[in-house]
Design a protein around this motif. Structure first.
Motif, PDB file in Angstrom:
ATOM      1  N   LEU A  13       5.260   1.191   7.580  1.00 57.46           N
ATOM      2  CA  LEU A  13       5.717  -0.014   6.876  1.00 57.46           C
ATOM      3  C   LEU A  13       6.516  -0.915   7.807  1.00 57.46           C
ATOM      4  CD1 LEU A  13       6.757   1.501   3.422  1.00 57.46           C
ATOM      5  CD2 LEU A  13       4.610   0.354   4.033  1.00 57.46           C
ATOM      6  N   ASP A  14       7.308  -0.320   8.696  1.00 54.43           N
ATOM      7  CA  ASP A  14       8.006  -1.104   9.716  1.00 54.43           C
ATOM      8  C   ASP A  14       7.002  -1.855  10.585  1.00 54.43           C
ATOM      9  OD1 ASP A  14      10.649  -0.571   9.096  1.00 54.43           O
ATOM     10  OD2 ASP A  14      10.861   1.071  10.530  1.00 54.43           O
ATOM     11  N   ASP A  15       5.942  -1.151  10.992  1.00 55.91           N
ATOM     12  CA  ASP A  15       4.924  -1.782  11.849  1.00 55.91           C
ATOM     13  C   ASP A  15       4.271  -2.966  11.145  1.00 55.91           C
ATOM     14  OD1 ASP A  15       5.452   0.109  13.769  1.00 55.91           O
ATOM     15  OD2 ASP A  15       3.744   1.379  13.268  1.00 55.91           O
ATOM     16  N   LEU A  16       3.960  -2.785   9.859  1.00 54.85           N
ATOM     17  CA  LEU A  16       3.334  -3.868   9.113  1.00 54.85           C
ATOM     18  C   LEU A  16       4.304  -5.032   8.927  1.00 54.85           C
ATOM     19  CD1 LEU A  16       0.896  -4.943   7.594  1.00 54.85           C
ATOM     20  CD2 LEU A  16       1.728  -3.770   5.540  1.00 54.85           C
ATOM     21  N   ALA A  17       5.564  -4.745   8.605  1.00 54.41           N
ATOM     22  CA  ALA A  17       6.569  -5.799   8.455  1.00 54.41           C
ATOM     23  C   ALA A  17       6.747  -6.560   9.767  1.00 54.41           C
ATOM     24  CB  ALA A  17       7.897  -5.193   7.999  1.00 54.41           C
ATOM     25  N   ARG A  77       6.105  -4.436  -3.114  1.00 53.70           N
ATOM     26  CA  ARG A  77       6.753  -5.744  -3.195  1.00 53.70           C
ATOM     27  C   ARG A  77       7.179  -6.153  -1.789  1.00 53.70           C
ATOM     28  NH1 ARG A  77       5.223  -7.594  -8.107  1.00 53.70           N
ATOM     29  NH2 ARG A  77       5.888  -6.226  -9.802  1.00 53.70           N
ATOM     30  N   GLU A  78       7.304  -7.465  -1.604  1.00 55.82           N
ATOM     31  CA  GLU A  78       7.690  -7.971  -0.290  1.00 55.82           C
ATOM     32  C   GLU A  78       8.722  -9.079  -0.425  1.00 55.82           C
ATOM     33  OE1 GLU A  78       5.269  -9.150   3.705  1.00 55.82           O
ATOM     34  OE2 GLU A  78       4.721 -10.259   1.903  1.00 55.82           O
ATOM     35  N   MET A  79       9.715  -9.056   0.458  1.00 63.21           N
ATOM     36  CA  MET A  79      10.678 -10.142   0.566  1.00 63.21           C
ATOM     37  C   MET A  79      10.475 -10.804   1.926  1.00 63.21           C
ATOM     38  SD  MET A  79      13.652 -11.391   2.040  1.00 63.21           S
ATOM     39  CE  MET A  79      14.561 -10.021   2.749  1.00 63.21           C
ATOM     40  N   VAL A 113      10.750  -7.704   4.450  1.00 63.36           N
ATOM     41  CA  VAL A 113      11.047  -6.371   3.923  1.00 63.36           C
ATOM     42  C   VAL A 113       9.918  -5.979   2.975  1.00 63.36           C
ATOM     43  CG1 VAL A 113      12.644  -4.924   2.605  1.00 63.36           C
ATOM     44  CG2 VAL A 113      13.534  -6.757   4.074  1.00 63.36           C
ATOM     45  N   ILE A 114       9.349  -4.795   3.170  1.00 63.58           N
ATOM     46  CA  ILE A 114       8.278  -4.279   2.319  1.00 63.58           C
ATOM     47  C   ILE A 114       8.798  -3.057   1.573  1.00 63.58           C
ATOM     48  CG2 ILE A 114       5.947  -3.300   2.255  1.00 63.58           C
ATOM     49  CD1 ILE A 114       5.428  -4.776   4.921  1.00 63.58           C
TER      50      ILE A 114
END
Length: 309
Positions: free
Chosen positions: A67-71, A109-111, A163-164
């Motif tokens: 998730l860090d990589d995608l963010a 969800r994403e911010m 943020v994901i």
């Protein structure tokens, strides 16, 4: 799928659990470098959210490398895009997760926040996050379990924070149920061979669960963790003395018939089968966790405690 066994009586040791410390906000005044990631921003931002979750008795979010990589990829792409296109052409988080092969989540969800020359970038991002009703509800939601975050500075001086937040397909209650049902399934197998059912020992369950969580989070599948500790080390650190110890682990790619598949895999292997049908062992604990890769990691311990002498 691996099995492990050891017979040894050891001295007791106290199990020390680590706690995550909050990252201090130190770098707000550092000179901007275009195109560079600002690692301290998501660290501090998530630390504040974790504190808020703790205040309302929620489990901390697990920061996950995929998730860090995608963010990071999404923040970098937005930072490089022309200002007029930064948000208008953004791919939905669900589609982005699917494209990255991260399909194991029930909801995401994403911010996304863009700012420029703010004296406190973490505070500004937190306020923007609070203003997004769905994203903020996910941040403080009991079902939300995983998080990834990144902050990237664009060439034009704009900072992009992403943020994901995700919910796993299986809640902690569902994983607890998998543990209970695996325990019952193994006892049914033993009883079919006229062996005494194993006794559940909560401390063994906790140790097994931590190992499953570590395998799922750190991306390894072995009885020996990357720090070099094996099953006996984990029990000793938890203060558990034993005369005999063995361990079964298995990785199941998804939750469809997971228990049947786990037990069948163990019984088809001579080492695992021997551990299950060991007439000498008396106590057990099962731990199940869902990994960053969406797979289920099972660990079962088979023990003769010293008290059974």
């Amino acid at each position: 799928m691996l099995s492990w066994s050891e017979t040894r009586c050891t001295r007791a040791a106290r199990f020390l659990t680590g706690c995550a410390a909050s990252c201090a906000l130190l770098a707000a005044t550092l000179p901007a470098q275009a195109g560079a990631e600002r690692e301290w921003i998501p660290l501090e931002l998530l630390a504040r959210v974790q504190n808020l979750r703790a205040e309302i008795d929620l489990e901390p979010l697990t920061r996950r490398a995929p998730l860090d990589d995608l963010a990071r990829a999404r923040a970098g792409k937005l930072a490089r895009a022309p200002q007029s296109e930064r948000l208008s052409r953004r791919v939905s988080i669900d589609d982005a997760l699917a494209s990255a092969g991260l399909t194991q989540y029930r909801r995401a969800r994403e911010m996304v926040h863009l700012q420029r020359h703010h004296p406190d970038p973490v505070d500004a991002a937190l306020e923007a996050w609070r203003a997004g009703r769905k994203a903020w509800s996910a941040a403080l939601g009991a079902e939300t379990s995983g998080v990834g975050a990144a902050a990237v500075m664009g060439d034009d001086g704009w900072l992009v924070v992403v943020v994901i937040l995700v919910e796993d397909r299986l809640s902690r209650d569902a994983l607890d149920s998998l543990e209970d049902r695996t325990f019952e399934a193994i006892n049914r197998v033993r009883q079919g061979y006229f062996l005494a059912p194993l006794i559940w020992l909560p401390d063994l369950g906790a140790i097994a669960r931590i190992h499953s969580q570590n395998m799922g989070r750190e991306g390894f599948f072995d009885h020996v963790a990357p720090d070099g500790r094996g099953p006996a080390d984990r029990l000793r650190r938890a203060g558990q003395r034993f005369l005999k110890l063995s361990e079964n682990i298995v990785r199941i790619s998804d939750d469809d018939d997971a228990i049947d598949r786990a037990v069948e895999a163990w019984l088809s292997s001579s080492g695992h089968r021997r551990n299950i049908l060991d007439a000498a062992v008396t106590h057990t604990g099962v731990g199940v966790a869902i990994g960053d890769d969406g797979a289920l990691y099972f660990t079962q311990l088979f023990v003769i405690p010293v008290d059974d002498e």
